[in-house]
Design an enzyme around this catalytic site. Sequence first.
Site, mmCIF file in Angstrom:
data_model
loop_
_atom_site.group_PDB
_atom_site.id
_atom_site.type_symbol
_atom_site.label_atom_id
_atom_site.label_comp_id
_atom_site.label_asym_id
_atom_site.label_seq_id
_atom_site.Cartn_x
_atom_site.Cartn_y
_atom_site.Cartn_z
ATOM 1 N N GLU A 88 0.882 -1.176 0.000
ATOM 2 C CA GLU A 88 0.000 0.000 0.000
ATOM 3 C C GLU A 88 0.914 1.219 0.000
ATOM 4 O OE1 GLU A 88 -3.054 -0.325 -0.508
ATOM 5 O OE2 GLU A 88 -3.467 -2.379 0.075
ATOM 6 N N CYS A 125 -2.230 9.110 3.086
ATOM 7 C CA CYS A 125 -1.928 8.662 1.723
ATOM 8 C C CYS A 125 -3.017 9.125 0.771
ATOM 9 C CB CYS A 125 -1.785 7.148 1.699
ATOM 10 S SG CYS A 125 -3.185 6.314 2.432
HETATM 11 P P1 NAD Z 1 8.674 4.887 4.226
HETATM 12 O O1 NAD Z 1 8.546 4.079 2.987
HETATM 13 O O2 NAD Z 1 9.813 5.812 4.346
HETATM 14 O O3 NAD Z 1 8.721 3.928 5.503
HETATM 15 C C1 NAD Z 1 7.745 2.954 5.716
HETATM 16 C C2 NAD Z 1 8.320 1.815 6.531
HETATM 17 O O4 NAD Z 1 9.363 1.180 5.776
HETATM 18 C C3 NAD Z 1 8.954 2.248 7.840
HETATM 19 O O5 NAD Z 1 8.645 1.289 8.823
HETATM 20 C C4 NAD Z 1 10.436 2.232 7.525
HETATM 21 O O6 NAD Z 1 11.235 2.021 8.668
HETATM 22 C C5 NAD Z 1 10.518 1.050 6.591
HETATM 23 N N1 NAD Z 1 11.682 1.037 5.691
HETATM 24 C C6 NAD Z 1 12.457 2.076 5.297
HETATM 25 N N2 NAD Z 1 13.419 1.638 4.453
HETATM 26 C C7 NAD Z 1 13.241 0.303 4.317
HETATM 27 C C8 NAD Z 1 13.919 -0.714 3.582
HETATM 28 N N3 NAD Z 1 14.974 -0.440 2.815
HETATM 29 N N4 NAD Z 1 13.458 -1.981 3.667
HETATM 30 C C9 NAD Z 1 12.381 -2.267 4.429
HETATM 31 N N5 NAD Z 1 11.711 -1.363 5.166
HETATM 32 C C10 NAD Z 1 12.140 -0.082 5.101
HETATM 33 O O7 NAD Z 1 7.268 5.669 4.372
HETATM 34 P P2 NAD Z 1 6.863 6.739 5.464
HETATM 35 O O8 NAD Z 1 7.596 8.004 5.150
HETATM 36 O O9 NAD Z 1 6.937 6.169 6.830
HETATM 37 O O10 NAD Z 1 5.298 6.909 5.146
HETATM 38 C C11 NAD Z 1 4.782 7.823 4.240
HETATM 39 C C12 NAD Z 1 4.439 7.141 2.925
HETATM 40 O O11 NAD Z 1 3.522 6.081 3.152
HETATM 41 C C13 NAD Z 1 3.737 8.087 1.967
HETATM 42 O O12 NAD Z 1 4.229 7.868 0.668
HETATM 43 C C14 NAD Z 1 2.279 7.662 2.063
HETATM 44 O O13 NAD Z 1 1.513 7.986 0.940
HETATM 45 C C15 NAD Z 1 2.435 6.194 2.242
HETATM 46 N N6 NAD Z 1 1.205 5.611 2.817
HETATM 47 C C16 NAD Z 1 0.419 4.804 2.044
HETATM 48 C C17 NAD Z 1 -0.773 4.296 2.555
HETATM 49 C C18 NAD Z 1 -1.658 3.409 1.730
HETATM 50 O O14 NAD Z 1 -2.535 2.772 2.319
HETATM 51 N N7 NAD Z 1 -1.510 3.330 0.444
HETATM 52 C C19 NAD Z 1 -1.145 4.606 3.862
HETATM 53 C C20 NAD Z 1 -0.312 5.423 4.621
HETATM 54 C C21 NAD Z 1 0.863 5.913 4.090
#
Ligand code: NAD
Length: 474
Positions: free
Chosen positions: A247, A281
């Site tokens: 997501e 999001c």
């Molecule tokens: P992010 O991708 O930076 O981090 C998300 C998670 O991934 C965190 O737990 C982080 O520690 C982990 N992570 C970071 N690097 C990683 C790697 N290399 N391997 C595995 N895990 C890793 O996202 P964010 O900044 O925390 O959240 C914001 C983003 O999430 C926005 O783009 C938003 O649109 C999206 N989002 C989407 C939905 C949806 O349902 N589609 C809902 C909420 C947020």
Amino acid sequence: MSLDLPSYIAGEAVHSSDKLDVFYPWNNTLTGTVSNITPEQLDQAIDAALRGQHTPLSRYERHTILRKAANLLAEHREELAQLICRETGLCIRESMYETGRSSEVLEFAAIEALKDDGEVFSCDISPQGKNRKIITFKQPLQLICAITPFNHPLNQVVHKVAPAIAAGAPMILKPSDKSPLTAIRFAELLYEAGLPGWMLSVVSGDIDTIVTPMITDDRVEMISFTGSVKVGKHIAKIAGYKKTCLELGGNSPLIILEDADIDLAVKLAAEGCFRNSGQRCTAVKRLLVQESILETFTSRFVEQAKEYIAGDPEHPETRVGTVIDEPAAIYLEQVLRRAETDGARVLLGGNRNGALMEPTVISHVPRDTPMVAEESFGPLAPIIAIIDLDDAIQYYNSGNFGLSSGIVTNNMTEALKAAKHLRTGTTNINEIPGFRIESSPFGGIKDSGLGIKEGVTEAVKFMQNTKTFSIPWE
Ligand code: NAD
């Protein structure tokens, strides 16, 4: 005073001197720490989950745990809302709202735990058939890993953990390193509600030594990830032969046509752009307004936006708290300045103070400036003129995202055209793109996801396998 929380390996608290620090974005004070785990402890979590499956929980037990957790969450609502506020800078109004949503997720999951959607197929229905019946039933996946983002630090977590409990599938959760505290407190409430340790581990740790090995481990059957496009696509590459639910980001429009109820349009535009500091999001990232009503809409919207008071997240009157940290606010400021250079005009707000970005209304926004071509995760409200609905559909569909959308119109033909032709997971008519109930299917296509939906009902299905068996039926 700051919190010092452990990680949990199969229900056991593990403390370490290696800790993750979590700060309050409003004033940079330390909100708490979480103990990081070791690779050996990750292995213990995986082993415990696999062993636990020999004593699965009945549907009634899963239902009861989820109901109790919903009650406990309601009892601890203020504490958790305070914690969300202190680790994300989201204002208390929003964090109270989030805790309410999360209780609903638990209630829906409790109902789902009781449902058996097994089917019976008679086999004597074709010339090649036989006098037999095929019966289906669901079996939980043996292990799911969930990785969650910083925004909605409780609700994103509950949307993964609660369906897993309903499905009977054990989970290892790696919450956001920016907002892990609420997730850990929530796990403690689940254990208190009777969840056996093997059903849930909650871990904090380094990406290379903990998170990547967790994603690539062959014993893990599914990765449930919510976060950015960049990390989601990276996970898709490394996860290998596994189920993945991704997501990812969004760039949702609110399309406002000339026949729209303007009172409703300005209200929805402000809610869509500014709630949760614009960090949803499905937040409205672009207001696509038909040229003939552009002036009227814009002046009315600026007045509406003034009601969104930004400031101290803990103050009950505050409607827009900080974004997640100062670098995130600096990014917003940069794309705003770049948009101005590209011809946009700031009509309201536009200033940043630390991690606090003012709710900002921007007109004359060029369609290709990075602020709107990419996802800008914050309280920015860019207004873009459209000729008509076809123009809006063509513009939206030419982008990479496909999460959600909204349209404000009283013309049902146009509304249905938008629902049919916008290439995106959701189209809400006379509503914000973010509207949903916690059990309805939710998720995006294109860069926003693989079309595999969350929402309690769909999530539970994806966390189980369908098994069939057949019996003689003479
Ligand atoms: P992010 O991708 O930076 O981090 C998300 C998670 O991934 C965190 O737990 C982080 O520690 C982990 N992570 C970071 N690097 C990683 C790697 N290399 N391997 C595995 N895990 C890793 O996202 P964010 O900044 O925390 O959240 C914001 C983003 O999430 C926005 O783009 C938003 O649109 C999206 N989002 C989407 C939905 C949806 O349902 N589609 C809902 C909420 C947020």
